[in-house]
Motif scaffolding. Structure first.
Motif, PDB file in Angstrom:
ATOM      1  N   PHE A   1      26.080  15.709  -2.127  1.00  0.00           N
ATOM      2  CA  PHE A   1      25.382  14.621  -2.804  1.00  0.00           C
ATOM      3  C   PHE A   1      26.293  13.411  -2.964  1.00  0.00           C
ATOM      4  O   PHE A   1      25.851  12.265  -2.826  1.00  0.00           O
TER       5      PHE A   1
ATOM      6  N   VAL B   1      19.789  19.459  -0.606  1.00  0.00           N
ATOM      7  CA  VAL B   1      20.878  18.683  -0.007  1.00  0.00           C
ATOM      8  C   VAL B   1      22.156  19.493  -0.148  1.00  0.00           C
ATOM      9  O   VAL B   1      22.640  19.709  -1.257  1.00  0.00           O
TER      10      VAL B   1
ATOM     11  N   CYS C   1      20.983  20.173  -5.017  1.00  0.00           N
ATOM     12  CA  CYS C   1      22.123  19.803  -4.180  1.00  0.00           C
ATOM     13  C   CYS C   1      23.412  20.494  -4.585  1.00  0.00           C
ATOM     14  O   CYS C   1      23.544  20.999  -5.706  1.00  0.00           O
TER      15      CYS C   1
END
Length: 404
Positions: free
Chosen positions: A135, A105, A130
């Motif tokens: 996030f 992410v 991430c």
């Protein structure tokens, strides 16, 4: 110590064997046992020490030993998209024969990627890698469940704080369950990292595997030049130095653009990497460089950490890095694994003091190379001493042609 001695889950051992891992590095030997034992970790370890596998392997093993809870179970927070992608790819390889699910992410992606990330987060991927900002964007939407999180990893924590992610990290941590295992990795241990560790770690095991000096097998050379001599010198070095893959670092993206344009005009196959490129462009450039289709890449410090490419045999510092740690990270992109490598640094008039400070940090006087005669007069190597206030006189001399 061989990886078979850690008693990992059989499915994980298949991934380890497929990744051609046999013997653990020093950081892996010291970090893996306390993670398996459930201890919090604060480790001083730089890229190239094997730290990624050091935390991924025991986390994967422990997740395999427990039943899935349908939620995010491990969160790895990193400073850059590139590092998130690389760790995610590393994770996929190690967990290939297991049932562990994972997701990268990171910001800069298009809306379609955001939707895909949202769906995966709602389903509850086991491990999320991430960047902090991206996030947080998902957390704000209210569909990310992290109440069942068991592991938190902060990788390159010093760099994340330097990049201004302190608030994002604090916000994420406040939403995590207090009963978790936290692993903090940092190349350096300044007071702000110590303070963060005191806030989020419980009775941590402290491990120091930091590499404060470049590997001896890297051949280091410095070229003392005037700023206007840098462009022709880079062209000369690329023409006269045998290489397969070259990474050129610039401190400013404008220098990246100018240098890339000049090299293309002179017939070199080269691309650029900086923050003005959209994420898809950056990913395509990196894939082309790692595959060898592009032999020369000019980049900002966006690639100085967290990129593990074994084929780079020459690094050129077009600008002197801001500090010694950055220098170590930059030239550490070459001489990976068992390969040799070279690192050239172009030291401008106003950069001499900075480079002298780097030499002091790495405890090594880097050889000042002889420049080609066609470049004309060059400045003398005369950095100002820390204990003195007298401005050094500007001296000139002609260098004779020779080896660099």
């Amino acid at each position: 110590m061989r990886f078979t001695e850690f008693n990992f889950h059989p499915a994980l051992l298949e991934g380890i064997e497929a990744s051609n891992y046999e013997t653990a590095t020093p950081v892996q030997q010291q970090v893996i046992p306390p993670i398996l034992a459930g201890k919090d970790i604060i480790a001083s370890a730089q890229t190239g020490t094997g730290k990624t596998a050091a935390f991924l392997l025991p986390i994967i093993h422990r997740l395999l030993e427990e039943d899935t809870n349908g939620q995010v179970r491990a969160l790895v927070i990193v400073p850059t998209r590139e590092l998130a992608i690389q760790i995610s790819q590393h994770l996929e390889g190690l967990a290939y024969f297991t049932s562990i699910s994972s997701l990268a992410v990171y910001g800069g992606s298009d809306a379609q990627n955001f939707v895909g990330e949202k769906k995966a987060l709602q389903m509850g991927a086991d491990i999320i890698v991430c960047t902090p900002g991206r996030f947080i964007a998902h957390l704000n939407m209210g569909y990310v469940s992290i109440k069942g999180l068991e592991f938190l990893v902060l990788d390159e924590a010093d760099r994340m704080l330097d990049m201004g992610f302190q608030d994002e990290i604090n916000r994420i941590i406040t939403q995590l369950p207090s009963k978790r295992q936290t692993l903090l990795f940092s190349a350096t241990m300044p007071p702000k990292i110590r303070k963060l560790a005191q806030q989020i770690l419980i009775d941590p095991v402290e491990i120091n595997i930091a590499i404060s000096r470049p590997p001896e097998k890297i051949v280091q050379r410095a070229f003392v030049v005037y700023e206007e001599q840098k462009l022709p010198l880079v062209k000369y070095l690329l023409t006269k130095t045998p290489f397969k893959s070259v990474l050129i670092f610039c401190s400013r993206k404008q220098n990246v653009k100018v240098l890339t344009r000049m090299l293309k005009q002179n017939g070199f196959t080269v691309e650029e990497m900086h923050s003005d490129l959209v994420q898809s462009q950056r990913e395509n450039v990196l894939i082309s460089f790692t595959s060898g289709r592009i032999p020369i890449l000019v980049a900002t410090d966006i690639l100085s950490r967290g990129i593990d490419i074994d084929t780079i045999d020459l690094v050129i510092n077009y600008d002197v890095p801001r500090d010694g740690e950055d220098y170590v990270h930059r030239i550490g992109r070459t001489a990976r694994a068992e390969a040799d490598g070279m690192a050239f640094t172009l030291v401008g008039e106003k950069e001499q003091n900075s480079f002298a400070a780097i030499e002091e940090l790495i405890d090594k006087e880097v050889e000042k190379a002889v420049l080609p005669q066609f470049l004309g007069e060059t400045p003398a190597w005369h950095p100002r001493k820390k204990s003195g206030n007298r401005k050094p006189q500007r001296k000139f001399y002609n260098r004779k042609p020779g080896r660099y």
